[in-house]
Design a protein around this motif. Structure first.
Motif, PDB file in Angstrom:
ATOM      1  N   CYS A 429     105.971 -17.966  35.990  1.00  0.00           N
ATOM      2  CA  CYS A 429     105.261 -17.966  34.800  1.00  0.00           C
ATOM      3  C   CYS A 429     103.991 -18.954  34.671  1.00  0.00           C
ATOM      4  O   CYS A 429     103.845 -19.806  35.255  1.00  0.00           O
ATOM      5  N   SER A 430     103.015 -18.602  33.728  1.00  0.00           N
ATOM      6  CA  SER A 430     101.908 -19.598  33.833  1.00  0.00           C
ATOM      7  C   SER A 430     102.223 -20.655  33.122  1.00  0.00           C
ATOM      8  O   SER A 430     101.529 -21.812  33.235  1.00  0.00           O
ATOM      9  N   THR A 431     103.365 -20.886  32.502  1.00  0.00           N
ATOM     10  CA  THR A 431     103.677 -22.301  31.648  1.00  0.00           C
ATOM     11  C   THR A 431     104.979 -22.868  31.735  1.00  0.00           C
ATOM     12  O   THR A 431     105.878 -21.790  32.482  1.00  0.00           O
ATOM     13  N   ALA A 432     105.245 -23.937  31.442  1.00  0.00           N
ATOM     14  CA  ALA A 432     106.663 -24.396  31.488  1.00  0.00           C
ATOM     15  C   ALA A 432     107.105 -24.722  29.980  1.00  0.00           C
ATOM     16  O   ALA A 432     106.389 -25.111  29.171  1.00  0.00           O
ATOM     17  N   ASN A 433     108.277 -25.216  29.954  1.00  0.00           N
ATOM     18  CA  ASN A 433     108.779 -25.416  28.438  1.00  0.00           C
ATOM     19  C   ASN A 433     109.459 -26.848  28.634  1.00  0.00           C
ATOM     20  O   ASN A 433     110.080 -27.468  27.731  1.00  0.00           O
ATOM     21  N   VAL A 434     108.856 -27.901  29.542  1.00  0.00           N
ATOM     22  CA  VAL A 434     109.247 -29.154  29.683  1.00  0.00           C
ATOM     23  C   VAL A 434     108.033 -29.794  29.867  1.00  0.00           C
ATOM     24  O   VAL A 434     106.979 -29.564  30.112  1.00  0.00           O
ATOM     25  N   ARG A 435     108.173 -31.012  29.774  1.00  0.00           N
ATOM     26  CA  ARG A 435     107.003 -32.012  29.834  1.00  0.00           C
ATOM     27  C   ARG A 435     106.656 -31.929  31.331  1.00  0.00           C
ATOM     28  O   ARG A 435     107.372 -31.659  32.238  1.00  0.00           O
ATOM     29  N   GLY A 436     105.378 -32.398  31.627  1.00  0.00           N
ATOM     30  CA  GLY A 436     104.828 -32.595  32.858  1.00  0.00           C
ATOM     31  C   GLY A 436     103.833 -31.265  33.281  1.00  0.00           C
ATOM     32  O   GLY A 436     103.539 -30.900  34.292  1.00  0.00           O
ATOM     33  N   GLY A 437     102.965 -30.859  31.989  1.00  0.00           N
ATOM     34  CA  GLY A 437     102.113 -29.820  31.953  1.00  0.00           C
ATOM     35  C   GLY A 437     100.927 -29.867  33.013  1.00  0.00           C
ATOM     36  O   GLY A 437     100.482 -29.231  33.497  1.00  0.00           O
ATOM     37  N   THR A 438     100.391 -31.252  33.244  1.00  0.00           N
ATOM     38  CA  THR A 438      99.359 -31.313  34.283  1.00  0.00           C
ATOM     39  C   THR A 438      99.791 -30.686  35.873  1.00  0.00           C
ATOM     40  O   THR A 438      99.154 -30.311  36.290  1.00  0.00           O
ATOM     41  N   ILE A 439     101.085 -31.246  35.970  1.00  0.00           N
ATOM     42  CA  ILE A 439     101.701 -31.163  37.453  1.00  0.00           C
ATOM     43  C   ILE A 439     102.175 -29.759  37.423  1.00  0.00           C
ATOM     44  O   ILE A 439     101.909 -28.831  38.348  1.00  0.00           O
ATOM     45  N   HIS A 440     102.498 -28.979  36.378  1.00  0.00           N
ATOM     46  CA  HIS A 440     102.790 -27.628  36.264  1.00  0.00           C
ATOM     47  C   HIS A 440     101.512 -26.710  36.631  1.00  0.00           C
ATOM     48  O   HIS A 440     101.624 -25.677  37.296  1.00  0.00           O
ATOM     49  N   ALA A 441     100.553 -27.081  35.839  1.00  0.00           N
ATOM     50  CA  ALA A 441      99.302 -26.228  36.139  1.00  0.00           C
ATOM     51  C   ALA A 441      99.041 -26.468  37.424  1.00  0.00           C
ATOM     52  O   ALA A 441      98.387 -25.426  38.226  1.00  0.00           O
ATOM     53  N   ALA A 442      98.707 -27.516  38.197  1.00  0.00           N
ATOM     54  CA  ALA A 442      98.316 -27.704  39.487  1.00  0.00           C
ATOM     55  C   ALA A 442      99.421 -27.018  40.487  1.00  0.00           C
ATOM     56  O   ALA A 442      98.878 -26.217  41.320  1.00  0.00           O
ATOM     57  N   LEU A 443     100.458 -27.192  40.328  1.00  0.00           N
ATOM     58  CA  LEU A 443     101.479 -26.191  41.146  1.00  0.00           C
ATOM     59  C   LEU A 443     101.228 -24.534  40.816  1.00  0.00           C
ATOM     60  O   LEU A 443     101.226 -23.849  41.999  1.00  0.00           O
ATOM     61  N   PHE A 444     101.063 -24.344  39.797  1.00  0.00           N
ATOM     62  CA  PHE A 444     100.564 -22.820  39.679  1.00  0.00           C
ATOM     63  C   PHE A 444      99.198 -22.860  40.382  1.00  0.00           C
ATOM     64  O   PHE A 444      99.185 -21.462  40.872  1.00  0.00           O
ATOM     65  N   LEU A 445      98.330 -23.452  40.317  1.00  0.00           N
ATOM     66  CA  LEU A 445      97.040 -22.815  40.860  1.00  0.00           C
ATOM     67  C   LEU A 445      97.344 -22.954  42.612  1.00  0.00           C
ATOM     68  O   LEU A 445      96.940 -22.339  43.324  1.00  0.00           O
ATOM     69  N   GLU A 446      98.123 -24.028  43.194  1.00  0.00           N
ATOM     70  CA  GLU A 446      98.402 -24.117  44.438  1.00  0.00           C
ATOM     71  C   GLU A 446      99.133 -22.704  44.930  1.00  0.00           C
ATOM     72  O   GLU A 446      98.799 -22.508  45.954  1.00  0.00           O
ATOM     73  N   THR A 447      99.742 -22.150  44.035  1.00  0.00           N
ATOM     74  CA  THR A 447     100.370 -20.878  44.552  1.00  0.00           C
ATOM     75  C   THR A 447      99.274 -19.834  45.129  1.00  0.00           C
ATOM     76  O   THR A 447      99.471 -18.811  45.937  1.00  0.00           O
ATOM     77  N   PHE A 448      98.140 -19.859  44.634  1.00  0.00           N
ATOM     78  CA  PHE A 448      97.010 -18.956  45.099  1.00  0.00           C
ATOM     79  C   PHE A 448      96.096 -19.529  46.349  1.00  0.00           C
ATOM     80  O   PHE A 448      95.017 -18.972  46.546  1.00  0.00           O
ATOM     81  N   VAL A 449      96.413 -20.697  46.775  1.00  0.00           N
ATOM     82  CA  VAL A 449      95.520 -21.409  47.851  1.00  0.00           C
ATOM     83  C   VAL A 449      96.230 -21.358  49.007  1.00  0.00           C
ATOM     84  O   VAL A 449      97.518 -21.485  49.189  1.00  0.00           O
ATOM     85  N   ASP A 450      95.558 -20.662  50.160  1.00  0.00           N
ATOM     86  CA  ASP A 450      96.075 -20.601  51.526  1.00  0.00           C
ATOM     87  C   ASP A 450      96.495 -22.068  51.867  1.00  0.00           C
ATOM     88  O   ASP A 450      95.582 -22.918  52.023  1.00  0.00           O
ATOM     89  N   PRO A 451      97.646 -22.243  52.359  1.00  0.00           N
ATOM     90  CA  PRO A 451      97.992 -23.795  52.766  1.00  0.00           C
ATOM     91  C   PRO A 451      97.213 -24.583  53.920  1.00  0.00           C
ATOM     92  O   PRO A 451      97.426 -25.617  53.971  1.00  0.00           O
ATOM     93  N   LYS A 452      96.621 -23.580  54.657  1.00  0.00           N
ATOM     94  CA  LYS A 452      95.639 -23.873  55.732  1.00  0.00           C
ATOM     95  C   LYS A 452      94.529 -24.464  55.233  1.00  0.00           C
ATOM     96  O   LYS A 452      93.477 -25.012  56.239  1.00  0.00           O
ATOM     97  N   VAL A 453      94.339 -24.202  54.083  1.00  0.00           N
ATOM     98  CA  VAL A 453      92.851 -24.550  53.536  1.00  0.00           C
ATOM     99  C   VAL A 453      92.954 -25.995  52.712  1.00  0.00           C
ATOM    100  O   VAL A 453      93.936 -26.075  52.022  1.00  0.00           O
ATOM    101  N   ASP A 454      92.140 -26.950  53.165  1.00  0.00           N
ATOM    102  CA  ASP A 454      92.257 -28.204  52.540  1.00  0.00           C
ATOM    103  C   ASP A 454      91.611 -28.123  51.081  1.00  0.00           C
ATOM    104  O   ASP A 454      90.396 -27.584  50.838  1.00  0.00           O
ATOM    105  N   TRP A 455      92.346 -28.091  50.165  1.00  0.00           N
ATOM    106  CA  TRP A 455      92.129 -27.926  48.839  1.00  0.00           C
ATOM    107  C   TRP A 455      92.351 -29.182  47.734  1.00  0.00           C
ATOM    108  O   TRP A 455      93.446 -30.070  47.912  1.00  0.00           O
TER     109      TRP A 455
END
Length: 506
Positions: A429-455
């Motif tokens: 899901c693109s959002t969460a229903n609990v506090r911590g929105g800045t971290i949730h947004a970053a986790l969402f973005l991390e989903t789309f990054v190859d873990p072998k790439v320094d990001w």
């Protein structure tokens, strides 16, 4: 007074046509430097405490008396003007940090602009004394940026700015690059959305790219679907100002690849989850991430860093229409991950997801994205939050950001929080229903990054709410100098590479 002003380098060559109002806004060079002396020359002496005490003791009687009377002790930001017996300005003292911080000299510029008449400013050229080496260039950068005013829509302009004679020891190329990069960010954010939509932003990018020697390609509208950028298309399809992905490249393909991704939402209504008026008012700044990516590329190109730089700016307007995407829609992504839309006002992470996937496919040595994503809710409007899939990398950048007085603060990618963005009907899901929105947004973005790439993900506010020394109210750069310094330190400067020295890999 002759200012010997040189045109901004973004106007050195004939480039793609830019709308008239936008073109005027790209006149990036402030009228506060000159290459020749004026009718009257006054020295600004920068002093570092406590060494300033000895300097003042050796000064003339009038200066010592004035320092005692005013309590001047050269604390950073203190300014003292000394006048001759006939009332003519003779000398200016300003307290600075050791080493000099970016906006130290802005205090002197502000003081002079407020306390001297238009007539005096027009006939006076100021010279800089008391600094050596890198401090001189740093002071010039702050002086130049402090001269910024966004007045393209005003009939009455600001009065004459104090004008500084270029110091001989200044690195003019570097200073100009940093000044113009900062002013490019501020200007693009400040231009209202009726004059800077996706079409106009593309034209500005082409204008800058042609002047600086970058290659540009653009994927527009339905071609986004044909070439598998479904999230960019979904966010932008509700607006008649059609979505696109802007792609720039520069440098030797044999050099390390550095990819810069910037959120380019030219205006954000919130979509069907419509923002209230107060929250929507500053949403012309929602393309600030794209402005930062473009400005960082400008710095890299001007300094001729030995990298292959790529800039990706997914560019949309998040509008309301019968074509707008909806909360609870499920959309696909370039990565193949399906997304349940939790809130159409969380659109930036969607367009970035496709761009990050695309950027990571080339396996760059380093990838950073800039985004006005969560409104500074984590640590306020003045310091951007920073996330990375490499903790050592994040803290290396933090250390550098403190060194160049452009602070960034690392926050954790708490993996257990992924349960908050789980979906019952899609992969995520693109959002969460609990506090911590800045971290949730970053986790969402991390989903789309190859873990072998320094990001690295920079979540910035991009707006100066009240105005500070060197930072006028409105659009502002954040993390720009820090990321440039990191890239330069990690991959080396053009001079180091030419000399055959190894690149740093911090």
């Amino acid at each position: 007074m002759s200012t010997a002003r040189k045109p901004a380098a973004t106007r050195r060559k004939t480039a793609a046509p830019v709308p008239r109002k936008t073109a005027r806004a790209l006149d990036l060079w402030p009228d506060n430097f000159t290459g020749s002396a004026g009718k009257q020359t006054v020295t600004i002496t920068a002093l570092k405490s406590p060494a300033a005490t000895d300097w003042i003791k050796k000064a003339d009687t009038a200066t010592r008396a004035r320092a005692t009377e005013s309590g001047f002790s050269a604390k950073p930001g203190q300014v003292m003007a000394v006048y001759d017996a006939d009332g003519t300005l003779a000398h200016v003292l300003v307290g600075v940090n050791d080493p000099v911080q970016t906006f130290d000299l802005a205090a002197a510029s502000d003081y002079l602009a407020r306390n001297l008449s238009e007539t005096t400013l027009k006939k006076t050229v100021f010279t800089l004394a008391g600094l050596k080496g890198a401090d001189v260039t740093q002071a010039c950068i702050g002086w130049g940026i402090a001269g910024y005013r966004f007045e393209n829509y005003k009939a009455k302009k600001t009065a004459t700015l104090p004008c500084l004679l270029w110091p001989k020891d200044a690195d003019k190329v570097s200073a100009r690059a940093h000044i113009e990069a900062a002013l490019l960010v501020r200007t693009l954010i400040n231009i209202p959305a009726n004059d800077l939509g996706p079409d106009e932003l593309e034209q500005v990018v082409r204008h800058v790219a042609q002047a600086e020697g970058l290659s540009v390609s653009v994927i527009r509208d339905q071609d986004l679907l044909a070439k598998n950028f479904p999230m960019i298309y979904a966010v932008g399809k509700g607006s008649p100002r059609r979505p696109r992905l802007i792609d720039l490249t520069w440098g030797d393909p044999k050099h390390p690849a550095v990819t810069l991704v910037g959120k380019g939402v030219c205006f954000d209504t919130g979509g069907l989850n419509l923002k209230p008026g107060a929250a929507m008012y500053t949403m012309k700044k929602d393309m600030g991430g794209g402005a930062h990516a473009l400005a960082l590329a400008l710095l890299i190109v001007r300094h001729k860093l030995p990298v292959r730089v790529r800039v990706l700016i997914p560019t949309v307007e998040n509008s309301v229409s019968g074509e707008s995407f909806r909360p609870s829609d499920v959309i696909n992504s370039r990565k193949g991950v399906t997304i349940e839309v939790g809130d159409t006002d969380a659109e930036g992470r969607l367009i970035l997801g496709d761009a990050l996937t695309y950027g990571a496919e080339a396996k760059p040595a380093f990838m950073v994205n800039f985004a006005t994503l969560t409104g500074g809710v984590a640590i306020g409007p003045e310091v951007p939050a920073m996330f990375s899939n490499n903790e050592k990398l994040a803290f290396a950048i933090k250390e550098i950001s403190e060194r160049v007085y452009d602070p960034l603060w690392p926050l954790p990618l708490i993996q257990s929080y992924r349960k908050h963005i789980a979906s019952d009907i899609a992969d995520i899901c693109s959002t969460a229903n609990v506090r911590g929105g800045t971290i949730h947004a970053a986790l969402f973005l991390e989903t789309f990054v190859d873990p072998k790439v320094d990001w690295v993900h920079i979540d910035l506010f991009g707006w100066e709410t009240g105005g500070r020394l060197g930072r006028s109210k409105g659009g502002t750069e954040m993390g720009l100098r820090a990321l440039y310094a990191y890239i330069e330190e990690r991959f080396g400067s053009a001079q180091k590479t030419k000399a055959g020295k190894s690149r740093k890999t911090k």
